[in-house]
Design an enzyme around this catalytic site. Sequence first.
Site, PDB file in Angstrom:
ATOM      1  N   GLU A 409       0.874  -1.172   0.000  1.00 29.73           N
ATOM      2  CA  GLU A 409       0.000   0.000   0.000  1.00 29.73           C
ATOM      3  C   GLU A 409       0.910   1.220   0.000  1.00 29.73           C
ATOM      4  O   GLU A 409       1.434   1.621   1.033  1.00 29.73           O
ATOM      5  CB  GLU A 409      -0.910  -0.017   1.232  1.00 29.73           C
ATOM      6  CG  GLU A 409      -1.861  -1.198   1.288  1.00 29.73           C
ATOM      7  CD  GLU A 409      -2.881  -1.192   0.158  1.00 29.73           C
ATOM      8  OE1 GLU A 409      -3.173  -0.094  -0.372  1.00 29.73           O
ATOM      9  OE2 GLU A 409      -3.367  -2.267  -0.207  1.00 29.73           O
ATOM     10  N   CYS A 443      -2.175   9.563   2.601  1.00 29.47           N
ATOM     11  CA  CYS A 443      -1.720   9.008   1.318  1.00 29.47           C
ATOM     12  C   CYS A 443      -2.742   9.200   0.206  1.00 29.47           C
ATOM     13  O   CYS A 443      -2.379   9.222  -0.975  1.00 29.47           O
ATOM     14  CB  CYS A 443      -1.388   7.528   1.479  1.00 29.47           C
ATOM     15  SG  CYS A 443      -2.758   6.520   2.077  1.00 29.47           S
TER      16      CYS A 443
END
Length: 655
Positions: A409, A443
């Site tokens: 991720e 993010c």
Amino acid sequence: MKISHYYIIIIERISRPLNCFLEVSLKLYGSRPLHSVEQLHCKGSDSGQVTLKGASKFARLLKLPRFFRVSTLEKESKKAEKTTKTTRTRRTKKTVEKNIVEEAPKEATSLEATSLEVTSLEATSLETTSTEALSETETAANVAAASAAHRPQESAAVPESAPEAPEQSESHEPQDDSNVQELEARLQVAQMEIAQEQIDEKISLLVQAQRAFFSTGTTLDPAWRIEQLKNLYTSIREHEEEIVQALRKDLSKSEYESFVSEVGLVLAEISYQIKHLKKWSKEKKIVADMHLFPARFIERPEPFGVTLIMSTWNYPFLLSISPLINALAAGNTAILKTSEYSTATNAVVDMILAKTFNANYVSVVQGGYNENHALLNQHFDFIFFTGSQNVGKIVMSSASRFLTPVCLELGGKSPCIVDSTANIEVAAQRIAWGKFMNAGQTCVAPDYILVDEKVRQQLIDCLKKQIELQYSEKPLENPDYPKIINERHFVHLTTLCPQAQMDFVSNKIAPTVIDLGSIKSSEIENSQLMKGEIFGPLLPVISYQHIADVIAFISSRQSPLALYLFTEDKELQKTIMRTLRFGGGCINDVVCHLASSKVPFGGVGESGMGAYHGKAGFDTFSHRKAILVQSEKSKMAYRFYKTEKNLKLLKMFLK
């Protein structure tokens, strides 16, 4: 083997059980070979002496030449003792005879003036050696008195190469300093290697313990897994206040933001897994193909085994516990490696998990590079990583040595498109919330805006208005406005936008909107804001005139983790969703696509691989095993006998 004027000065070796300090003095005169080890002391030892074997072992640790190994030292010692005695005796005889013959005191004075200045240690050593040599021969005994009378001259005259000695002494002083520095550097390296070995051993034992526990089959029972998840849910509820305080200490998050963006999402994920886990864990029966009739298939999910979860610092609780929930629901054991920057939250996470689970089932490893290095040198059955692209490459490279599957991720520059049909006030409200939440350290936050030139100024004005409404007119003085995680990242952000308001004491940077101009401007490519993921409260705005330019602009860059589109044009929605590649996103909203357990969350290409949350997380940490069950009564002659009839039969089935 020979060395000249070589010193090993005080060397400190840290050892927990002994806490010894070794003082090694290996000194050599001229070019004679080393034949003894003197003044080898150990503070803290009972005997007060360290053996030659121990010294050579430490020499190996410092990667010194083989000359310092015990076998070489002993061999050289025996060999040198004989040659040294003979050489020194011969030199003593010549010196004494020369001193007896010389009658003029001026000559003795001249010899003394031109001789080498030797240290008291050298003089003492030479006197002792001379005395031993004189006792071996009658000639030396007869001239002992004369030697005593001329002792000052003798001390200076014994070395035949006395005139050259001062030059050697001067030339070796810088070399001694360089040798000391080299040894100090080697000592530091040795200490680092010792520390790394201790960490490696500790983590290796932890992995072995978890593998032994997994092999018992305890985690395979879905009912047992559900019980563990319920215990985790209860423990988080009990320590919710400690979690909030830790997040405030690490990132200055408010209680509201801590619950909305971290604690609440974790609790919802646990509840979703508990509700559906039994269904997901069941075997799935599938009817086989005609050419396999009357067989049937069984598909069953199985855990990988011992897993490694490496979390990051921007959402330290959510990004640690959320993948852990998926791993435990799938029946794995887990080692959780927390970020070295979010120390307060790490401590709370460690406390909660240690209280809830046994270490051979779930364990937390805190630390930095050494711990990461040790973990990536272990053979795990699955690795889940959240972080930057650069570190993700290292993780994937390390996993490839063991052919370990990974889920990455990562991140990237997530664009936000606003066209002229959008509700600008609503768009500005939602963009400001998603971008400046956690001070932009998210993010999936909008990294930059691509806005239609017709509504560019209106959007910028609305964004500034929303910043004041959501974070006050003076965000730096708002106690609920988050701070930048550490000074290093703070300095990096200040270099990207020096004109932004900032507080060097609290590490806070005010939400800032930067107008970069047209999408076709050369300044876009040269701007530091567009060369990497910002990961801070800085929001560049770029204007466009044609949507085709936007599609080309985004397509020419790495695949982002998220993409956001504000528009009422249905055709444009379909075009953007179909044309551009990205991990996930929203239409007329930002960030919220990751706030649900019903859909997967993950990146694509440079923004990551694999997904988690809900059923996707359960599947990510599971291996789906397919099993064919065939009837013993089935003959299936077409498989074994290559006849024309059987070939026709197979062609009927396989088409």
